[in-house]
Design a protein around this motif. Structure first.
Motif, PDB file in Angstrom:
ATOM      1  N   VAL A  19     -26.107  16.226  29.270  1.00  0.00           N
ATOM      2  CA  VAL A  19     -26.274  15.173  28.260  1.00  0.00           C
ATOM      3  C   VAL A  19     -24.958  14.409  28.084  1.00  0.00           C
ATOM      4  O   VAL A  19     -24.951  13.195  27.908  1.00  0.00           O
ATOM      5  CB  VAL A  19     -26.756  15.763  26.912  1.00  0.00           C
ATOM      6  CG1 VAL A  19     -26.643  14.732  25.799  1.00  0.00           C
ATOM      7  CG2 VAL A  19     -28.185  16.252  27.029  1.00  0.00           C
ATOM      8  N   PHE A  20     -23.836  15.146  28.155  1.00  0.00           N
ATOM      9  CA  PHE A  20     -22.542  14.476  28.004  1.00  0.00           C
ATOM     10  C   PHE A  20     -21.973  14.013  29.346  1.00  0.00           C
ATOM     11  O   PHE A  20     -20.797  13.716  29.452  1.00  0.00           O
ATOM     12  CB  PHE A  20     -21.561  15.391  27.270  1.00  0.00           C
ATOM     13  CG  PHE A  20     -21.888  15.536  25.813  1.00  0.00           C
ATOM     14  CD1 PHE A  20     -21.696  14.464  24.942  1.00  0.00           C
ATOM     15  CD2 PHE A  20     -22.418  16.698  25.313  1.00  0.00           C
ATOM     16  CE1 PHE A  20     -22.007  14.568  23.603  1.00  0.00           C
ATOM     17  CE2 PHE A  20     -22.738  16.819  23.964  1.00  0.00           C
ATOM     18  CZ  PHE A  20     -22.540  15.748  23.109  1.00  0.00           C
ATOM     19  N   ARG A  21     -22.825  13.985  30.367  1.00  0.00           N
ATOM     20  CA  ARG A  21     -22.504  13.402  31.664  1.00  0.00           C
ATOM     21  C   ARG A  21     -21.228  13.981  32.282  1.00  0.00           C
ATOM     22  O   ARG A  21     -20.373  13.254  32.775  1.00  0.00           O
ATOM     23  CB  ARG A  21     -22.376  11.877  31.543  1.00  0.00           C
ATOM     24  CG  ARG A  21     -23.649  11.206  31.088  1.00  0.00           C
ATOM     25  CD  ARG A  21     -23.439   9.766  30.736  1.00  0.00           C
ATOM     26  NE  ARG A  21     -22.351   9.607  29.793  1.00  0.00           N
ATOM     27  CZ  ARG A  21     -22.416   9.904  28.512  1.00  0.00           C
ATOM     28  NH1 ARG A  21     -23.524  10.375  27.991  1.00  0.00           N
ATOM     29  NH2 ARG A  21     -21.373   9.731  27.732  1.00  0.00           N
TER      30      ARG A  21
ATOM     31  N   ARG B 238     -15.711  23.508  32.419  1.00  0.00           N
ATOM     32  CA  ARG B 238     -15.888  23.561  30.964  1.00  0.00           C
ATOM     33  C   ARG B 238     -17.108  24.360  30.527  1.00  0.00           C
ATOM     34  O   ARG B 238     -17.202  24.740  29.367  1.00  0.00           O
ATOM     35  CB  ARG B 238     -15.969  22.140  30.407  1.00  0.00           C
ATOM     36  CG  ARG B 238     -14.691  21.362  30.645  1.00  0.00           C
ATOM     37  CD  ARG B 238     -14.758  19.972  30.094  1.00  0.00           C
ATOM     38  NE  ARG B 238     -15.003  19.952  28.663  1.00  0.00           N
ATOM     39  CZ  ARG B 238     -15.379  18.878  27.998  1.00  0.00           C
ATOM     40  NH1 ARG B 238     -15.577  17.755  28.642  1.00  0.00           N
ATOM     41  NH2 ARG B 238     -15.587  18.949  26.706  1.00  0.00           N
TER      42      ARG B 238
ATOM     43  N   PRO C 143     -24.657   7.194  27.687  1.00  0.00           N
ATOM     44  CA  PRO C 143     -23.851   7.305  26.459  1.00  0.00           C
ATOM     45  C   PRO C 143     -24.542   6.725  25.218  1.00  0.00           C
ATOM     46  O   PRO C 143     -24.214   7.137  24.104  1.00  0.00           O
ATOM     47  CB  PRO C 143     -22.576   6.520  26.796  1.00  0.00           C
ATOM     48  CG  PRO C 143     -22.822   5.841  28.081  1.00  0.00           C
ATOM     49  CD  PRO C 143     -23.934   6.543  28.773  1.00  0.00           C
TER      50      PRO C 143
ATOM     51  N   GLY D 101     -16.203  18.111  19.448  1.00  0.00           N
ATOM     52  CA  GLY D 101     -15.467  17.178  20.293  1.00  0.00           C
ATOM     53  C   GLY D 101     -15.821  17.285  21.770  1.00  0.00           C
ATOM     54  O   GLY D 101     -15.168  16.662  22.611  1.00  0.00           O
ATOM     55  N   PHE D 102     -16.860  18.063  22.089  1.00  0.00           N
ATOM     56  CA  PHE D 102     -17.179  18.342  23.496  1.00  0.00           C
ATOM     57  C   PHE D 102     -17.401  17.076  24.307  1.00  0.00           C
ATOM     58  O   PHE D 102     -16.986  16.988  25.458  1.00  0.00           O
ATOM     59  CB  PHE D 102     -18.431  19.235  23.565  1.00  0.00           C
ATOM     60  CG  PHE D 102     -18.715  19.749  24.940  1.00  0.00           C
ATOM     61  CD1 PHE D 102     -17.999  20.818  25.451  1.00  0.00           C
ATOM     62  CD2 PHE D 102     -19.693  19.171  25.735  1.00  0.00           C
ATOM     63  CE1 PHE D 102     -18.249  21.301  26.724  1.00  0.00           C
ATOM     64  CE2 PHE D 102     -19.946  19.647  27.009  1.00  0.00           C
ATOM     65  CZ  PHE D 102     -19.225  20.711  27.495  1.00  0.00           C
ATOM     66  N   GLY D 103     -18.054  16.088  23.713  1.00  0.00           N
ATOM     67  CA  GLY D 103     -18.350  14.861  24.454  1.00  0.00           C
ATOM     68  C   GLY D 103     -17.259  13.803  24.351  1.00  0.00           C
ATOM     69  O   GLY D 103     -17.461  12.669  24.761  1.00  0.00           O
TER      70      GLY D 103
ATOM     71  N   SER E  24     -13.997  14.232  25.479  1.00  0.00           N
ATOM     72  CA  SER E  24     -12.801  14.657  26.208  1.00  0.00           C
ATOM     73  C   SER E  24     -12.049  13.491  26.836  1.00  0.00           C
ATOM     74  O   SER E  24     -10.896  13.637  27.215  1.00  0.00           O
ATOM     75  CB  SER E  24     -13.199  15.667  27.288  1.00  0.00           C
ATOM     76  OG  SER E  24     -14.256  15.146  28.056  1.00  0.00           O
TER      77      SER E  24
ATOM     78  N   ARG F 171     -22.107  17.060  16.808  1.00  0.00           N
ATOM     79  CA  ARG F 171     -21.703  16.871  18.206  1.00  0.00           C
ATOM     80  C   ARG F 171     -22.408  15.663  18.816  1.00  0.00           C
ATOM     81  O   ARG F 171     -21.828  14.927  19.617  1.00  0.00           O
ATOM     82  CB  ARG F 171     -22.038  18.133  18.998  1.00  0.00           C
ATOM     83  CG  ARG F 171     -21.731  18.033  20.471  1.00  0.00           C
ATOM     84  CD  ARG F 171     -21.996  19.332  21.184  1.00  0.00           C
ATOM     85  NE  ARG F 171     -23.417  19.672  21.168  1.00  0.00           N
ATOM     86  CZ  ARG F 171     -23.905  20.835  21.602  1.00  0.00           C
ATOM     87  NH1 ARG F 171     -23.097  21.756  22.066  1.00  0.00           N
ATOM     88  NH2 ARG F 171     -25.201  21.074  21.556  1.00  0.00           N
TER      89      ARG F 171
ATOM     90  N   THR G 132     -20.281  10.854  19.210  1.00  0.00           N
ATOM     91  CA  THR G 132     -20.114   9.873  20.292  1.00  0.00           C
ATOM     92  C   THR G 132     -20.766   8.537  19.932  1.00  0.00           C
ATOM     93  O   THR G 132     -20.772   7.626  20.747  1.00  0.00           O
ATOM     94  CB  THR G 132     -20.748  10.401  21.601  1.00  0.00           C
ATOM     95  OG1 THR G 132     -22.135  10.663  21.355  1.00  0.00           O
ATOM     96  CG2 THR G 132     -20.089  11.685  22.068  1.00  0.00           C
TER      97      THR G 132
END
Lengths: 280, 251
Positions: free
Chosen positions: A180-182, A191, B71, B93-95, B97, B140, B144
């Motif tokens: 989902v976060f590509r 990760r 996104p 903060g995972f998305g 980085s 989370r 974004t």
């Protein structure tokens, strides 16, 4: 008997996990409690030998063992043997870990490789590793190469199985969050996959290390001029039980110490998992 | 604006999960997709998110085709799906980085405050309750700043009180940002409490049975007569779509 049990530790115990003690044994008490039995037995035997109840020729009393340790240490022999054995374990463990990790990772990632490679490895795993000894001696001679190869083979299988199993059991749902976060394949590995296989990997490494210590003895039995296994054989041939017991004790200490070192080194990375000591 | 055009999804084993489903969601709407089990509602959401490709048809958000995760589209799952090895703050903060650390931390702390977990940043996921974990997973997804947020039965694993609390909380968050929300549920009360528009799916193969606007303003009282009327309307629509299916099966 599972690999972990053979290697001398319980698989249920996660690295860094503190055991829960009954309420009556708080603080240091449980550690002391563990010393009561060996010290009592040792003292009892010492007294039995000194008073002439037993002659202690085949089962040396603690004082004789202590003398042997001091003698061997003073002549510098002890250090020489410890060093030789440790270096063999280190080399074999490194080689076996490297090969096991690579094979496990490749087989875990690619279905094709898994289908090609896994059946063969599983079949080889069923061979008791000591059975390789004659072949390794033919191939690599009686010196270091055959010994280190034998240790490496012993370490390889638990590490391979651990890595493969860990990769196959990575939670698909969490991988999906990465998608989902590509995340790129590399970022996904770094990760998501690596952190999630780490606990099982540490367990596999500890199992492999335990087997490494087992196989170093077998390797040194097949003819060595130094090492703790040599001390064992030498003690048997020359009728020196105190030397055998000395070597056994040192094996116990080295095995425990190396396992402690490994789990302590991994502990900071597994802090998130440490559920007993921090939960309220 | 989120647009789904004649989505079909046929699985390799021949199961038709979705058959010609078209859906237009305008910005700021809360569309709730309702249906019995096996009518393809989760599949539809996964296609909208880009996690699964449709066998035919297409999805676009603000004109951009969605063929894989994008996104502009955030996703919240039924389970929190937090990384157990990351703290709450790192999970949120995972998305992010790609951002410099200072900006990342600022945005994480801001969104943690919005979901009411400002003091929980240093905790591990295992130290959170189910409701708190799901808040972290909402944070989370929000951090974004996607224009469309997809929620796949996000509260179904929670107890009744926590569920209502989080539904209200979601509405508060939505009132602040007016993101487009598409939520899948099988909970009729949840559907009526949240939706500006309801989409009822019917099974075998999954299709849209009917859609209607909810004639209620926000905030909604779950005890009001109008709320009960909307619930009955939805129940009737669901029942209708299912009875057609039952007739098909028995006939």
């Amino acid at each position: 008997m599972g690999i972990a049990e053979q290697a001398g530790f319980s698989i249920a115990e996660k690295p860094g996990t503190k055991a829960r003690h009954p309420k009556r044994m708080r603080g240091l008490a449980p550690i002391f409690a563990g010393f009561i039995l060996p010290i009592t037995l040792g003292l009892g035997w010492e007294i039995a030998v000194r008073t002439g109840v037993a002659d202690g020729r085949l089962v040396p009393p603690p004082s004789r063992i202590f003398e042997t340790v001091v003698e061997l240490a003073q002549s510098g022999e002890l250090l020489l043997h410890i060093k030789a054995t440790c270096l063999r374990v280190l080399a074999g463990f490194s080689g076996g870990t490297l090969a096991g990790t690579l094979l496990g990772a490749i087989a875990g990632y690619s279905l094709l490789t898994r289908r090609l490679v896994d059946p063969t490895l599983q079949a080889l795993r069923a061979v008791p590793s000591i059975a390789w000894v004659p072949l390794f001696i033919l191939w690599f001679g009686i010196f270091e190469t055959s010994k280190i190869t034998l240790i490496a083979v012993g370490v390889l299988f638990p590490v391979y199985l651990g890595v493969l199993g860990a990769i196959l059991s990575v939670d698909r749902k969490i991988v999906e969050v990465g998608r989902v976060f590509r995340l790129s394949p590399f970022a996904l590995t770094r990760r998501v996959l690596l952190p999630s296989i780490l606990p099982a990997y540490v367990v596999a490494l500890r199992g492999g290390l335990g087997l490494g210590w087992m196989f170093v003895v077998a390797a040194e039995f097949m003819g060595a001029s130094e090492g703790l296994g040599y001390l064992l054989v030498d003690g048997q041939q020359l009728g020196k039980p105190q030397q055998i017991v000395t070597a056994i004790l040192i094996f116990a200490i080295l095995g425990q110490a190396s396992d402690w070192l490994l789990s302590t080194a991994a502990a900071p990375f597994l802090r998130w998992q440490d559920s007993f000591s921090t939960s309220d | 604006m989120l647009e789904a055009h004649q989505i079909r999804k046929t699985y390799p084993n021949g199961t038709v999960a979705l058959h010609d489903v078209s859906l237009n969601v305008t910005a700021g709407e809360i569309v709730v997709i309702v249906g019995g089990s096996g009518c393809g509602k989760s599949t539809l959401l996964r296609v909208l998110s880009g996690l699964e490709r449709p066998s035919a048809g297409w999805v676009s958000v603000d004109g951009a085709r969605i063929e894989e995760p994008h996104p502009a589209v955030g996703m919240i799952f039924q389970e929190p799906r937090l990384m157990p090895w990351l703290t709450v703050r790192q999970n949120v903060g995972f998305g992010l980085s790609h951002l410099p650390k200072a900006e990342r931390l600022a945005r994480v702390d801001e969104v943690l405050a919005r979901v009411g977990l400002a003091d929980y940043g240093r905790r591990w996921p295992r130290e959170l309750s189910g409701g708190q974990s799901q808040r972290v997973s909402i944070a989370r997804a929000l951090v974004t700043q996607p224009s469309v947020l997809l929620l796949d039965e996000p509260f179904s694993a929670l107890d009744a009180f926590t569920r209502i609390e989080l539904q209200d909380h979601l509405l508060e968050l939505w009132a602040g940002s007016r993101q487009t929300l598409v939520l899948v549920t099988h909970d009729i009360e949840e559907a009526v409490a949240l939706a500006t528009r309801l989409v009822v799916l019917k099974p075998a193969p999954g299709r849209i049975a009917t859609t209607f606007d909810v004639q209620l303003g926000q905030p909604r009282s779950r005890l009001s007569i109008a709320f009960g009327d909307e619930k009955r309307r939805l129940l009737a629509a669901l029942d209708h779509s299912l009875s057609e299916f039952r007739a098909q099966v028995s006939g």
